[in-house]
Design a protein around this motif. Sequence first.
Motif, PDB file in Angstrom:
ATOM      1  N   HIS A   2      25.501  29.662 120.557  1.00 40.39           N
ATOM      2  CA  HIS A   2      25.212  28.931 119.423  1.00 40.39           C
ATOM      3  C   HIS A   2      26.006  29.755 118.351  1.00 40.39           C
ATOM      4  N   LEU A   3      25.777  30.837 118.081  1.00 46.19           N
ATOM      5  CA  LEU A   3      26.569  31.813 116.993  1.00 46.19           C
ATOM      6  C   LEU A   3      28.083  31.870 117.336  1.00 46.19           C
ATOM      7  N   MET A   4      28.272  31.507 118.500  1.00 47.08           N
ATOM      8  CA  MET A   4      29.772  31.714 118.709  1.00 47.08           C
ATOM      9  C   MET A   4      30.430  30.375 118.422  1.00 47.08           C
ATOM     10  N   GLY A   5      29.895  29.260 118.234  1.00 48.38           N
ATOM     11  CA  GLY A   5      30.172  28.092 118.013  1.00 48.38           C
ATOM     12  C   GLY A   5      30.297  26.994 119.066  1.00 48.38           C
ATOM     13  N   VAL A   6      29.634  27.140 120.045  1.00 48.42           N
ATOM     14  CA  VAL A   6      29.207  26.267 121.416  1.00 48.42           C
ATOM     15  C   VAL A   6      28.567  25.226 120.857  1.00 48.42           C
ATOM     16  N   GLN A   7      28.883  23.827 121.341  1.00 49.22           N
ATOM     17  CA  GLN A   7      28.044  22.585 121.061  1.00 49.22           C
ATOM     18  C   GLN A   7      27.200  22.907 121.884  1.00 49.22           C
ATOM     19  N   PRO A   8      26.019  22.213 121.298  1.00 49.31           N
ATOM     20  CA  PRO A   8      24.472  22.230 122.131  1.00 49.31           C
ATOM     21  C   PRO A   8      24.717  21.745 123.584  1.00 49.31           C
TER      22      PRO A   8
ATOM     23  N   LEU B  36      23.818  27.184 136.399  1.00 50.96           N
ATOM     24  CA  LEU B  36      24.836  27.405 137.503  1.00 50.96           C
ATOM     25  C   LEU B  36      25.547  26.153 137.482  1.00 50.96           C
ATOM     26  N   THR B  37      24.945  24.849 137.716  1.00 49.15           N
ATOM     27  CA  THR B  37      25.675  23.936 137.916  1.00 49.15           C
ATOM     28  C   THR B  37      26.726  23.498 136.609  1.00 49.15           C
ATOM     29  N   LEU B  38      26.517  24.020 135.545  1.00 48.31           N
ATOM     30  CA  LEU B  38      27.590  23.763 134.484  1.00 48.31           C
ATOM     31  C   LEU B  38      28.541  24.565 134.786  1.00 48.31           C
ATOM     32  N   LEU B  39      28.400  25.875 134.904  1.00 48.50           N
ATOM     33  CA  LEU B  39      29.483  26.843 135.159  1.00 48.50           C
ATOM     34  C   LEU B  39      30.306  26.804 136.304  1.00 48.50           C
ATOM     35  N   TYR B  40      29.515  25.815 137.372  1.00 44.71           N
ATOM     36  CA  TYR B  40      30.324  25.571 138.493  1.00 44.71           C
ATOM     37  C   TYR B  40      31.246  24.448 138.088  1.00 44.71           C
ATOM     38  N   ARG B  41      31.027  23.517 137.555  1.00 44.84           N
ATOM     39  CA  ARG B  41      31.643  22.435 136.887  1.00 44.84           C
ATOM     40  C   ARG B  41      32.817  22.779 136.067  1.00 44.84           C
ATOM     41  N   LEU B  42      32.452  23.775 135.173  1.00 49.46           N
ATOM     42  CA  LEU B  42      33.415  24.225 134.284  1.00 49.46           C
ATOM     43  C   LEU B  42      34.644  25.127 134.885  1.00 49.46           C
ATOM     44  N   SER B  43      34.056  25.768 136.164  1.00 48.23           N
ATOM     45  CA  SER B  43      35.006  26.761 136.880  1.00 48.23           C
ATOM     46  C   SER B  43      36.283  25.718 137.570  1.00 48.23           C
ATOM     47  N   LEU B  44      35.687  24.549 137.913  1.00 49.94           N
ATOM     48  CA  LEU B  44      36.489  23.540 138.593  1.00 49.94           C
ATOM     49  C   LEU B  44      37.621  23.117 137.676  1.00 49.94           C
TER      50      LEU B  44
ATOM     51  N   ALA C 182      32.103  27.800 126.157  1.00 52.68           N
ATOM     52  CA  ALA C 182      31.085  27.574 127.066  1.00 52.68           C
ATOM     53  C   ALA C 182      30.954  28.470 128.193  1.00 52.68           C
ATOM     54  N   ALA C 183      32.211  28.550 129.161  1.00 51.38           N
ATOM     55  CA  ALA C 183      32.210  29.241 130.528  1.00 51.38           C
ATOM     56  C   ALA C 183      31.859  30.518 129.906  1.00 51.38           C
ATOM     57  N   THR C 184      32.354  31.091 128.964  1.00 52.98           N
ATOM     58  CA  THR C 184      32.334  32.785 128.770  1.00 52.98           C
ATOM     59  C   THR C 184      30.650  32.750 128.338  1.00 52.98           C
ATOM     60  N   ALA C 185      30.046  32.066 127.521  1.00 55.32           N
ATOM     61  CA  ALA C 185      28.709  32.244 127.141  1.00 55.32           C
ATOM     62  C   ALA C 185      27.939  32.172 128.299  1.00 55.32           C
ATOM     63  N   LEU C 186      28.086  30.985 129.242  1.00 55.78           N
ATOM     64  CA  LEU C 186      27.274  30.924 130.444  1.00 55.78           C
ATOM     65  C   LEU C 186      27.396  32.150 131.334  1.00 55.78           C
TER      66      LEU C 186
END
Length: 233
Positions: free
Chosen positions: A113-119, A130-138, A75-79
Motif C-alpha cells: 500500500h505504501l509503495m502505491g500498489v492498488q488494493p 501464492l495464486t496471485l504471485l504464480y499468475r503474475l509470474s506467468l 505487486a509481484a515484488t511486494a508479494l
Amino acid sequence: LITGTLQKVPTRPVAETSTRWRDCTTDGGLARFGVGFKATVRVRFIHALVRSAVQKLPEWNTRDWGLPVNQTDMAATALAFPMIMLVAGRLLGVPVSSREVETAMHLGRYVGHLMGVQPRWLPWDEQEGLTLLYRLSLSITNADATSVQLGQALMDEPLTRHYAFLGGLRGRLERQRHLSVSRFFLGKQGMKNLGLPTSTLPWYPLLRAPLNLGRHLAARLVRCVGDPRERMR
C-alpha cells in the motif's frame, strides 16, 4: 540494467533492498515516520521518477513492456517478500505458525500500500497470495540476455564486499553459499536461464535446514515452558 548501476556497483541495489527490508521489519519501523515507513515512501518517489524518465528513453519498448515499474512489477515484488519469507522459511527448516502467516501477509499488504500498489493486487491470505504471485509470474517475459546480465552481477556480488579479515576466502565462500541456495530454489533450468553454473549442488540448504528446525523447535519449547500463555495456545 538501463542505468548501468547493477554492473558498476552491484552491491548498492542489493544493500539498499536489504536495508529497507530490515527497516520495515524492525520494531516500530512502519510506524508513521518510522525508518521503514520513510524508506518505503522514498522508494515510491524513486519509482515515480524512474517511470517518468525511463519510458522516454529510446531503448524502452513501451508496446511490449508497458510502463516501467508498473502495477504488475510492484505487486509481484511486494508479494514476493512475504511469500519468500513463508515458503522458503519452511523449506529451510523454520516452522511458521498461523499467527505468523497472518502477520506476514498483513506486513506485505501494508508495505505494498505504501509503495502505491492498488488494493486488488494485495491478497489477504497465503493461498491467495501464492495464486496471485504464480499468475503474475506467468505474465513476465521469458529469460533473455538481460536475465543473464542480472544473474552474473548478483552471482559475483559477494566478491565485491568489504570483509574485516580473509576477504578473498570469505567472498568466495559467500558466493558458493548463495549459488547453493539459488540451486535449491531455482532448479537446474532456473540456474541455466540466469547464466549460473548448473553444476552447483544445493549443499548449504540441506545442511542448514535440520539445524534451523532444531533451533526453532527448542526456542518454542523454552518459550512455552517459561510463559503460561504460550502453553494455553
